[in-house]
Design a protein around this motif. Structure first.
Motif, PDB file in Angstrom:
ATOM      1  N   ARG A 110       7.853  -1.208 -16.258  1.00  0.00           N
ATOM      2  CA  ARG A 110       6.617  -0.598 -16.771  1.00  0.00           C
ATOM      3  C   ARG A 110       6.616   0.866 -16.353  1.00  0.00           C
ATOM      4  O   ARG A 110       6.800   1.170 -15.180  1.00  0.00           O
ATOM      5  N   SER A 120      -5.502  -5.911 -22.277  1.00  0.00           N
ATOM      6  CA  SER A 120      -4.724  -5.027 -21.399  1.00  0.00           C
ATOM      7  C   SER A 120      -3.420  -4.688 -22.104  1.00  0.00           C
ATOM      8  O   SER A 120      -2.850  -5.527 -22.802  1.00  0.00           O
ATOM      9  N   TYR A 121      -2.955  -3.459 -21.915  1.00  0.00           N
ATOM     10  CA  TYR A 121      -1.656  -3.093 -22.491  1.00  0.00           C
ATOM     11  C   TYR A 121      -1.029  -1.969 -21.685  1.00  0.00           C
ATOM     12  O   TYR A 121      -1.711  -1.255 -20.949  1.00  0.00           O
ATOM     13  N   SER A 122       0.291  -1.864 -21.840  1.00  0.00           N
ATOM     14  CA  SER A 122       1.006  -0.730 -21.264  1.00  0.00           C
ATOM     15  C   SER A 122       2.365  -0.606 -21.951  1.00  0.00           C
ATOM     16  O   SER A 122       2.603  -1.244 -22.979  1.00  0.00           O
ATOM     17  N   TYR A 123       3.239   0.207 -21.348  1.00  0.00           N
ATOM     18  CA  TYR A 123       4.520   0.552 -21.971  1.00  0.00           C
ATOM     19  C   TYR A 123       5.657   0.202 -21.027  1.00  0.00           C
ATOM     20  O   TYR A 123       5.614   0.546 -19.840  1.00  0.00           O
ATOM     21  N   TRP A 124       6.660  -0.465 -21.581  1.00  0.00           N
ATOM     22  CA  TRP A 124       7.817  -0.887 -20.793  1.00  0.00           C
ATOM     23  C   TRP A 124       9.089  -0.265 -21.370  1.00  0.00           C
ATOM     24  O   TRP A 124       9.192  -0.109 -22.603  1.00  0.00           O
ATOM     25  N   GLU A 129      -2.571  -6.985 -14.457  1.00  0.00           N
ATOM     26  CA  GLU A 129      -1.128  -7.034 -14.706  1.00  0.00           C
ATOM     27  C   GLU A 129      -0.601  -8.456 -14.515  1.00  0.00           C
ATOM     28  O   GLU A 129       0.196  -8.945 -15.318  1.00  0.00           O
ATOM     29  N   TYR A 151       0.865  -5.892 -25.225  1.00  0.00           N
ATOM     30  CA  TYR A 151      -0.596  -6.053 -25.199  1.00  0.00           C
ATOM     31  C   TYR A 151      -0.918  -7.533 -25.034  1.00  0.00           C
ATOM     32  O   TYR A 151      -0.253  -8.385 -25.619  1.00  0.00           O
ATOM     33  N   GLU A 187       4.156   3.239 -17.527  1.00  0.00           N
ATOM     34  CA  GLU A 187       2.842   3.888 -17.542  1.00  0.00           C
ATOM     35  C   GLU A 187       1.833   2.942 -16.933  1.00  0.00           C
ATOM     36  O   GLU A 187       2.085   1.745 -16.799  1.00  0.00           O
ATOM     37  N   ARG A 188       0.643   3.479 -16.634  1.00  0.00           N
ATOM     38  CA  ARG A 188      -0.378   2.622 -16.023  1.00  0.00           C
ATOM     39  C   ARG A 188      -0.836   1.585 -17.048  1.00  0.00           C
ATOM     40  O   ARG A 188      -0.714   1.797 -18.259  1.00  0.00           O
ATOM     41  N   LEU A 189      -1.365   0.494 -16.532  1.00  0.00           N
ATOM     42  CA  LEU A 189      -1.917  -0.545 -17.403  1.00  0.00           C
ATOM     43  C   LEU A 189      -3.340  -0.143 -17.779  1.00  0.00           C
ATOM     44  O   LEU A 189      -4.116   0.272 -16.923  1.00  0.00           O
ATOM     45  N   ARG A 190      -3.661  -0.241 -19.070  1.00  0.00           N
ATOM     46  CA  ARG A 190      -5.038   0.032 -19.520  1.00  0.00           C
ATOM     47  C   ARG A 190      -5.704  -1.305 -19.827  1.00  0.00           C
ATOM     48  O   ARG A 190      -5.089  -2.165 -20.464  1.00  0.00           O
TER      49      ARG A 190
END
Ligand SMILES: Cc1cc2nc3c(=O)[nH]c(=O)nc-3n(C[C@H](O)[C@H](O)[C@H](O)COP(=O)(O)OP(=O)(O)OC[C@H]3O[C@@H](n4cnc5c(N)ncnc54)[C@H](O)[C@@H]3O)c2cc1C
Length: 386
Positions: free
Chosen positions: A249, A176-180, A227, A211, A251-254
């Motif tokens: 955060r 899982s990853y996203s942007y903070w 998350e 990530y 953006e959405r978490l992928r």
């Protein structure tokens, strides 16, 4: 009529098209995507890949797009910290794929390649046992004596030519990853904990990509609240958890388990495979983009020089299989064995050894050279001598 058709126009495909067009070949690259386009991928480019972009005159543009440079990495393996700069003044960067892939597509066009976006290849055209072109899902046909499949890990070209699988390890991780925003992130951070891997890297727009990966066998639990699992994981990584929780955060978490490890034969009559289409591995060592750029260089040179593909396959496999095996081993996310733990602590004691260790992932030190018994002995003896 084209000399070469390239299916897929991200790192492997757009770079192959660019390099072939620069050699004067008539090239068509197609992609079902339209650029700029994001894709499910974090995006650390290892120093060897960055050096390629520089050689191709693209690095300045990447940096001008606000991509931060990461010249220091902190690798924490169960509390043993290997921190340092990359050897030979190399650095890593982590551009968003919307930025990197568009830059490569533009560079391919500038070099003279035709590039058709929104073109979904549905099949290949044959001439006897040779591949002789592509057929779009809408029925449009394009012909060329060579088709390069740079169409990613679920490559249609690989399937159509029944490219033999040379090595395969089932998916090992869920990621899982996203942007903070709001993290102070001047360096790249990597953590290995029993059953977990974590990375945090600065990227465009002042954001930090975070990530976390766990064994794929935990997917059933992980997917209930990715998350929470990501945050619980980073809580076990020094003060990273605190910094992430204090950030926002944006953006959405992928989350994905679509992380195969496969090596395929890379060429045949009228076809080549480049990038993930030919060799894909778990992202835990962040090798895929650099590999795709390296393949592009090799495939383009092979085709432009009239080579058969045997040399391409040999060079690819000699340089890539050791890191493929290392990656699938690390993706098991097991704690280091006793000897490995001792060795890592010895590496951590000396800056030259840390740089050598980082060089393995950077693509500048061959895995075999690092693991050579004489090198391992040298590092252990240096530690014993204090
Ligand atoms: C979660 C995750 C994290 C990752 N993190 C990293 C990292 O930090 N660093 C790193 O180096 N690598 C990373 N990777 C791997 C990296 O994303 C890939 O190795 C890289 O994108 C491969 O590039 P490529 O050009 O071979 O294929 P892709 O980037 O997959 O591009 C293939 C292209 O082919 C097109 N295509 C496919 N089929 C068709 C068709 N039938 N017709 C037309 N077009 C088609 C697709 O639209 C796509 O644009 C990660 C991957 C994942 C999943």
């Amino acid at each position: 009529m084209y000399d070469v058709i390239v299916v897929g126009a991200r790192p492997a495909g757009a770079a192959t098209a660019m390099l072939l067009a620069q050699r004067g070949l008539r090239v068509l690259a197609v992609d079902r995507a339209r650029f700029p386009s994001d894709t499910l991928s974090t995006h650390q480019i290892q120093p060897a890949g960055v050096a390629r972009l520089q050689r191709w005159g693209l690095l300045d543009k990447l940096l001008a797009a606000g991509t931060p440079v990461t010249d220091r990495v902190r690798f924490d393996v169960g509390g043993t910290v290997l921190a340092g700069r990359f050897p030979a003044h190399g650095f890593l960067c982590s551009p968003r794929r919307t930025v990197l892939d568009k830059l490569l597509v533009d560079a391919a066009r500038e070099a003279g390649a035709d590039l058709e976006e929104g073109f979904h290849v549905g099949g290949l055209i044959r001439d006897g046992d040779r591949v002789a072109g592509i057929r779009g899902r809408d029925g449009t046909e394009h012909r060329a004596p060579i088709v390069v499949g740079a169409d990613g890990k679920h490559s249609l070209v690989a399937k159509e030519v029944a490219a033999p699988v040379l090595r395969e390890v089932g998916p090992r991780t869920v990621a899982s990853y996203s942007y903070w925003e709001g993290l102070d992130q001047p360096v790249g951070e990597l953590y290995h904990r029993p059953g977990r891997a974590v990375a945090a890297f600065p990227t465009n727009d002042g954001l930090t990509m975070v990530y976390a990966a766990a064994p794929v066998t935990e997917f059933g639990t992980w997917r209930t609240d990715p998350e929470r699992h990501l945050l619980d994981t980073v809580d076990g990584c020094g003060d990273l958890g605190k910094r992430v929780r204090n950030g926002r955060r944006v953006e959405r978490l992928r989350t994905t388990v679509d992380l195969p490890n496969v090596v395929r034969r890379a060429h045949g009559p009228g076809w080549f495979l480049a990038g993930d289409a030919g060799l894909v591995m778990d992202p835990v060592t962040a090798q895929g983009i650099g590999n795709a750029l390296a393949d592009a260089e090799l495939v383009a040179a092979t085709i432009a020089d009239g080579g058969t593909g045997e040399a391409y396959q040999r060079i690819r496999d000699e340089s890539r299989l050791p890191i493929f095996d290392l990656t699938t081993g690390l993706a098991a996310l097991r704690p280091p064995k006793r000897f490995d733990g001792l060795f890592l602590r010895a590496v951590a004691r000396r800056q030259d050894s840390v740089e050598q260790f980082l060089g393995v992932f950077a693509g500048t030190v061959p895995v075999r050279a690092f693991r050579r018994p004489s090198n391992v002995a040298r590092i252990l003896v240096q530690r014993a001598r204090g």
